[in-house]
Design a protein around this motif. Sequence first.
Motif, PDB file in Angstrom:
ATOM      1  N   GLY A 110      27.247 -23.427 -25.386  1.00  0.00           N
ATOM      2  CA  GLY A 110      27.882 -23.186 -24.098  1.00  0.00           C
ATOM      3  C   GLY A 110      27.233 -24.004 -22.998  1.00  0.00           C
ATOM      4  N   ASP A 111      27.866 -24.005 -21.858  1.00  0.00           N
ATOM      5  CA  ASP A 111      27.377 -24.729 -20.687  1.00  0.00           C
ATOM      6  C   ASP A 111      26.851 -23.715 -19.682  1.00  0.00           C
ATOM      7  OD1 ASP A 111      26.893 -26.290 -18.470  1.00  0.00           O
ATOM      8  OD2 ASP A 111      28.998 -26.824 -18.129  1.00  0.00           O
ATOM      9  N   LEU A 112      25.528 -23.576 -19.611  1.00  0.00           N
ATOM     10  CA  LEU A 112      24.919 -22.583 -18.729  1.00  0.00           C
ATOM     11  C   LEU A 112      25.191 -22.869 -17.262  1.00  0.00           C
ATOM     12  CD1 LEU A 112      23.287 -20.047 -18.410  1.00  0.00           C
ATOM     13  CD2 LEU A 112      21.223 -21.416 -18.507  1.00  0.00           C
ATOM     14  N   THR A 113      25.541 -24.103 -16.936  1.00  0.00           N
ATOM     15  CA  THR A 113      25.808 -24.436 -15.531  1.00  0.00           C
ATOM     16  C   THR A 113      27.230 -24.047 -15.109  1.00  0.00           C
ATOM     17  OG1 THR A 113      26.537 -26.688 -16.036  1.00  0.00           O
ATOM     18  CG2 THR A 113      24.176 -26.361 -15.604  1.00  0.00           C
ATOM     19  N   SER A 114      28.062 -23.649 -16.067  1.00  0.00           N
ATOM     20  CA  SER A 114      29.434 -23.276 -15.703  1.00  0.00           C
ATOM     21  C   SER A 114      29.428 -21.941 -14.962  1.00  0.00           C
ATOM     22  CB  SER A 114      30.329 -23.185 -16.933  1.00  0.00           C
ATOM     23  OG  SER A 114      30.106 -21.970 -17.629  1.00  0.00           O
ATOM     24  N   PRO A 115      30.280 -21.790 -13.946  1.00  0.00           N
ATOM     25  CA  PRO A 115      30.344 -20.526 -13.208  1.00  0.00           C
ATOM     26  C   PRO A 115      30.670 -19.341 -14.119  1.00  0.00           C
ATOM     27  CG  PRO A 115      31.576 -22.232 -12.056  1.00  0.00           C
ATOM     28  CD  PRO A 115      31.168 -22.805 -13.385  1.00  0.00           C
ATOM     29  N   GLU A 116      31.475 -19.565 -15.152  1.00  0.00           N
ATOM     30  CA  GLU A 116      31.850 -18.483 -16.059  1.00  0.00           C
ATOM     31  C   GLU A 116      30.650 -17.985 -16.865  1.00  0.00           C
ATOM     32  OE1 GLU A 116      35.280 -21.038 -15.064  1.00  0.00           O
ATOM     33  OE2 GLU A 116      33.367 -21.537 -15.992  1.00  0.00           O
ATOM     34  N   ALA A 117      29.833 -18.902 -17.363  1.00  0.00           N
ATOM     35  CA  ALA A 117      28.642 -18.520 -18.124  1.00  0.00           C
ATOM     36  C   ALA A 117      27.627 -17.833 -17.217  1.00  0.00           C
ATOM     37  CB  ALA A 117      28.020 -19.740 -18.794  1.00  0.00           C
ATOM     38  N   GLN A 118      27.453 -18.341 -16.000  1.00  0.00           N
ATOM     39  CA  GLN A 118      26.518 -17.723 -15.058  1.00  0.00           C
ATOM     40  C   GLN A 118      26.966 -16.307 -14.700  1.00  0.00           C
ATOM     41  OE1 GLN A 118      25.946 -20.435 -11.761  1.00  0.00           O
ATOM     42  NE2 GLN A 118      25.021 -21.976 -13.063  1.00  0.00           N
ATOM     43  N   GLU A 119      28.267 -16.116 -14.529  1.00  0.00           N
ATOM     44  CA  GLU A 119      28.785 -14.776 -14.232  1.00  0.00           C
ATOM     45  C   GLU A 119      28.583 -13.850 -15.424  1.00  0.00           C
ATOM     46  OE1 GLU A 119      30.209 -11.621 -12.099  1.00  0.00           O
ATOM     47  OE2 GLU A 119      29.602 -13.580 -11.343  1.00  0.00           O
ATOM     48  N   ALA A 120      28.760 -14.353 -16.639  1.00  0.00           N
ATOM     49  CA  ALA A 120      28.538 -13.542 -17.842  1.00  0.00           C
ATOM     50  C   ALA A 120      27.083 -13.073 -17.908  1.00  0.00           C
ATOM     51  CB  ALA A 120      28.921 -14.329 -19.089  1.00  0.00           C
ATOM     52  N   VAL A 121      26.143 -13.956 -17.580  1.00  0.00           N
ATOM     53  CA  VAL A 121      24.719 -13.588 -17.562  1.00  0.00           C
ATOM     54  C   VAL A 121      24.485 -12.496 -16.515  1.00  0.00           C
ATOM     55  CG1 VAL A 121      22.373 -14.395 -17.056  1.00  0.00           C
ATOM     56  CG2 VAL A 121      23.899 -15.798 -18.470  1.00  0.00           C
ATOM     57  N   LYS A 122      25.039 -12.650 -15.328  1.00  0.00           N
ATOM     58  CA  LYS A 122      24.882 -11.627 -14.276  1.00  0.00           C
ATOM     59  C   LYS A 122      25.430 -10.281 -14.726  1.00  0.00           C
ATOM     60  CE  LYS A 122      25.265 -14.831 -10.406  1.00  0.00           C
ATOM     61  NZ  LYS A 122      26.125 -15.288  -9.323  1.00  0.00           N
ATOM     62  N   GLN A 123      26.612 -10.316 -15.342  1.00  0.00           N
ATOM     63  CA  GLN A 123      27.237  -9.069 -15.805  1.00  0.00           C
ATOM     64  C   GLN A 123      26.380  -8.383 -16.872  1.00  0.00           C
ATOM     65  OE1 GLN A 123      29.950  -7.520 -14.576  1.00  0.00           O
ATOM     66  NE2 GLN A 123      30.118  -9.121 -13.026  1.00  0.00           N
ATOM     67  N   VAL A 124      25.785  -9.171 -17.771  1.00  0.00           N
ATOM     68  CA  VAL A 124      24.914  -8.627 -18.819  1.00  0.00           C
ATOM     69  C   VAL A 124      23.685  -7.967 -18.195  1.00  0.00           C
ATOM     70  CG1 VAL A 124      23.264  -9.402 -20.586  1.00  0.00           C
ATOM     71  CG2 VAL A 124      25.667 -10.017 -20.769  1.00  0.00           C
ATOM     72  N   LEU A 125      23.099  -8.601 -17.189  1.00  0.00           N
ATOM     73  CA  LEU A 125      21.910  -8.035 -16.540  1.00  0.00           C
ATOM     74  C   LEU A 125      22.232  -6.717 -15.843  1.00  0.00           C
ATOM     75  CD1 LEU A 125      20.267 -11.272 -15.119  1.00  0.00           C
ATOM     76  CD2 LEU A 125      19.476  -9.880 -17.053  1.00  0.00           C
ATOM     77  N   VAL A 126      23.341  -6.662 -15.139  1.00  0.00           N
ATOM     78  CA  VAL A 126      23.749  -5.419 -14.458  1.00  0.00           C
ATOM     79  C   VAL A 126      24.034  -4.333 -15.490  1.00  0.00           C
ATOM     80  CG1 VAL A 126      25.566  -4.360 -13.046  1.00  0.00           C
ATOM     81  CG2 VAL A 126      24.583  -6.560 -12.370  1.00  0.00           C
ATOM     82  N   GLU A 127      24.714  -4.690 -16.566  1.00  0.00           N
ATOM     83  CA  GLU A 127      25.018  -3.712 -17.625  1.00  0.00           C
ATOM     84  C   GLU A 127      23.734  -3.200 -18.268  1.00  0.00           C
ATOM     85  OE1 GLU A 127      27.543  -1.346 -20.114  1.00  0.00           O
ATOM     86  OE2 GLU A 127      27.845  -2.335 -18.174  1.00  0.00           O
ATOM     87  N   PHE A 128      22.768  -4.097 -18.497  1.00  0.00           N
ATOM     88  CA  PHE A 128      21.484  -3.668 -19.064  1.00  0.00           C
ATOM     89  C   PHE A 128      20.811  -2.655 -18.148  1.00  0.00           C
ATOM     90  CE2 PHE A 128      16.888  -3.936 -19.515  1.00  0.00           C
ATOM     91  CZ  PHE A 128      16.755  -3.591 -20.850  1.00  0.00           C
ATOM     92  N   LYS A 129      20.771  -2.958 -16.872  1.00  0.00           N
ATOM     93  CA  LYS A 129      20.147  -2.042 -15.907  1.00  0.00           C
ATOM     94  C   LYS A 129      20.865  -0.699 -15.899  1.00  0.00           C
ATOM     95  CE  LYS A 129      19.381  -1.434 -10.981  1.00  0.00           C
ATOM     96  NZ  LYS A 129      19.789  -1.924  -9.676  1.00  0.00           N
TER      97      LYS A 129
END
Length: 139
Positions: free
Chosen positions: A18-37
């Motif tokens: 994947g492309d970590l610089t893509s807005p979609e991938a960055q949003e997926a990472v943010k969503q995972v962090l919020v879900e983990f919390k």
Amino acid sequence: KQWYQRRVAITAGGIYDGDLTSPEAQEAVKQVLVEFKNRASASGQLASGDVILVGDVVEVKEQVVAGQKYIITINLGVTSNAECSAAAEDGFVSSTVCSNTEDLGQHIIEVVSQPWMETKYIFGEFQDVSGPALASYWN
């Protein structure tokens, strides 16, 4: 001059880098962090003084499913270190700010993005790779 075009063949259903610089991938990472919390808090395992320690995203793999699946390898931890808690924002602290890296481990988290659906993210597996085990916070 000759111009060369890079062609990438993606097999339907195949996993690819994947492309970590893509807005979609960055949003997926943010969503995972919020879900983990949220899951860590709901499980009762995240104490009132604990914060989520966020390290580097090691890699992102993608797979076309009924949406876009992201397989995120990230350095993540939970710490009650006072220095880290003081530097935290919204319950998260970067490992670049917090020197308590012994609480940091590597984990793989899966999420499927379906932006056309009412529930835009479906969270999948959480795997502990190394370091402190956090899968019980997720499950």
